[in-house]
Design a protein around this motif. Structure first.
Motif, mmCIF file in Angstrom:
data_model
loop_
_atom_site.group_PDB
_atom_site.id
_atom_site.type_symbol
_atom_site.label_atom_id
_atom_site.label_comp_id
_atom_site.label_asym_id
_atom_site.label_seq_id
_atom_site.Cartn_x
_atom_site.Cartn_y
_atom_site.Cartn_z
ATOM 1 N N ILE A 33 46.175 68.150 24.771
ATOM 2 C CA ILE A 33 46.977 67.450 23.763
ATOM 3 C C ILE A 33 46.570 65.986 23.692
ATOM 4 O O ILE A 33 46.424 65.423 22.604
ATOM 5 N N ASP A 34 46.365 65.351 24.839
ATOM 6 C CA ASP A 34 45.924 63.955 24.855
ATOM 7 C C ASP A 34 44.589 63.797 24.142
ATOM 8 O O ASP A 34 44.399 62.883 23.334
ATOM 9 N N LEU A 35 43.649 64.694 24.440
ATOM 10 C CA LEU A 35 42.332 64.645 23.813
ATOM 11 C C LEU A 35 42.443 64.854 22.303
ATOM 12 O O LEU A 35 41.861 64.096 21.513
ATOM 13 N N LEU A 36 43.204 65.850 21.896
ATOM 14 C CA LEU A 36 43.361 66.128 20.474
ATOM 15 C C LEU A 36 44.066 64.993 19.750
ATOM 16 O O LEU A 36 43.716 64.666 18.606
ATOM 17 N N THR A 37 45.024 64.367 20.394
ATOM 18 C CA THR A 37 45.714 63.223 19.792
ATOM 19 C C THR A 37 44.734 62.087 19.547
ATOM 20 O O THR A 37 44.727 61.470 18.472
ATOM 21 N N ARG A 38 43.892 61.794 20.540
ATOM 22 C CA ARG A 38 42.882 60.744 20.362
ATOM 23 C C ARG A 38 41.932 61.086 19.222
ATOM 24 O O ARG A 38 41.568 60.227 18.413
ATOM 25 N N ARG A 39 41.531 62.342 19.142
ATOM 26 C CA ARG A 39 40.620 62.754 18.070
ATOM 27 C C ARG A 39 41.276 62.621 16.699
ATOM 28 O O ARG A 39 40.626 62.190 15.741
ATOM 29 N N VAL A 40 42.524 63.018 16.580
ATOM 30 C CA VAL A 40 43.229 62.902 15.300
ATOM 31 C C VAL A 40 43.340 61.440 14.889
ATOM 32 O O VAL A 40 43.104 61.090 13.724
ATOM 33 N N LEU A 41 43.680 60.569 15.834
ATOM 34 C CA LEU A 41 43.773 59.139 15.517
ATOM 35 C C LEU A 41 42.431 58.596 15.053
ATOM 36 O O LEU A 41 42.365 57.821 14.090
ATOM 37 N N LEU A 42 41.356 59.004 15.717
ATOM 38 C CA LEU A 42 40.023 58.572 15.322
ATOM 39 C C LEU A 42 39.691 59.069 13.915
ATOM 40 O O LEU A 42 39.179 58.311 13.078
ATOM 41 N N LEU A 43 39.999 60.317 13.640
ATOM 42 C CA LEU A 43 39.737 60.864 12.312
ATOM 43 C C LEU A 43 40.568 60.160 11.239
ATOM 44 O O LEU A 43 40.075 59.919 10.130
ATOM 45 N N MET A 44 41.810 59.813 11.574
ATOM 46 C CA MET A 44 42.653 59.091 10.616
ATOM 47 C C MET A 44 42.067 57.710 10.324
ATOM 48 O O MET A 44 42.050 57.261 9.178
ATOM 49 N N GLU A 45 41.573 57.045 11.363
ATOM 50 C CA GLU A 45 40.946 55.736 11.167
ATOM 51 C C GLU A 45 39.711 55.863 10.288
ATOM 52 O O GLU A 45 39.501 55.063 9.375
ATOM 53 N N ARG A 46 38.894 56.862 10.562
ATOM 54 C CA ARG A 46 37.681 57.066 9.761
ATOM 55 C C ARG A 46 38.033 57.372 8.311
ATOM 56 O O ARG A 46 37.378 56.879 7.382
ATOM 57 N N ALA A 47 39.034 58.198 8.108
ATOM 58 C CA ALA A 47 39.448 58.539 6.740
ATOM 59 C C ALA A 47 39.968 57.292 6.023
ATOM 60 O O ALA A 47 39.667 57.085 4.836
ATOM 61 N N ALA A 48 40.737 56.454 6.709
ATOM 62 C CA ALA A 48 41.252 55.234 6.097
ATOM 63 C C ALA A 48 40.110 54.285 5.745
ATOM 64 O O ALA A 48 40.109 53.665 4.677
ATOM 65 N N GLU A 49 39.127 54.187 6.646
ATOM 66 C CA GLU A 49 37.967 53.332 6.369
ATOM 67 C C GLU A 49 37.188 53.850 5.171
ATOM 68 O O GLU A 49 36.775 53.073 4.307
ATOM 69 N N ALA A 50 36.987 55.154 5.104
ATOM 70 C CA ALA A 50 36.256 55.745 3.982
ATOM 71 C C ALA A 50 37.012 55.525 2.678
ATOM 72 O O ALA A 50 36.416 55.210 1.644
#
Length: 68
Positions: A33-50
């Motif tokens: 869950i910790d790993l997946l949470t970090r990945r989701v946050l990273l993906l959200m940041e990337r999506a916001a940047e895009a």
């Protein structure tokens, strides 16, 4: 009486093993869950940047509501 005590000890040993097994499962799931949470946050940041690069503005999710 001895037979009854032996059965109780066997049951207790079984329950302890089950608790240990479940504890391992919960610990593993917590790490996942910790790993997946970090990945989701990273993906959200990337999506916001895009989105910001495409539109040239601040993404709606990062904008303050008008009443603030």
């Amino acid at each position: 009486m001895t037979d009854r005590l032996e059965r109780a000890e066997e049951e207790l040993a079984h329950l302890r093993r089950t608790v240990d097994d479940l504890s391992e499962v919960v610990a593993r799931q917590s790490r996942e869950i910790d790993l997946l949470t970090r990945r989701v946050l990273l993906l959200m940041e990337r999506a916001a940047e895009a989105e910001a690069e495409r539109s040239g503005s601040v993404p709606l999710a990062d904008q303050r509501p008008p009443h603030w």
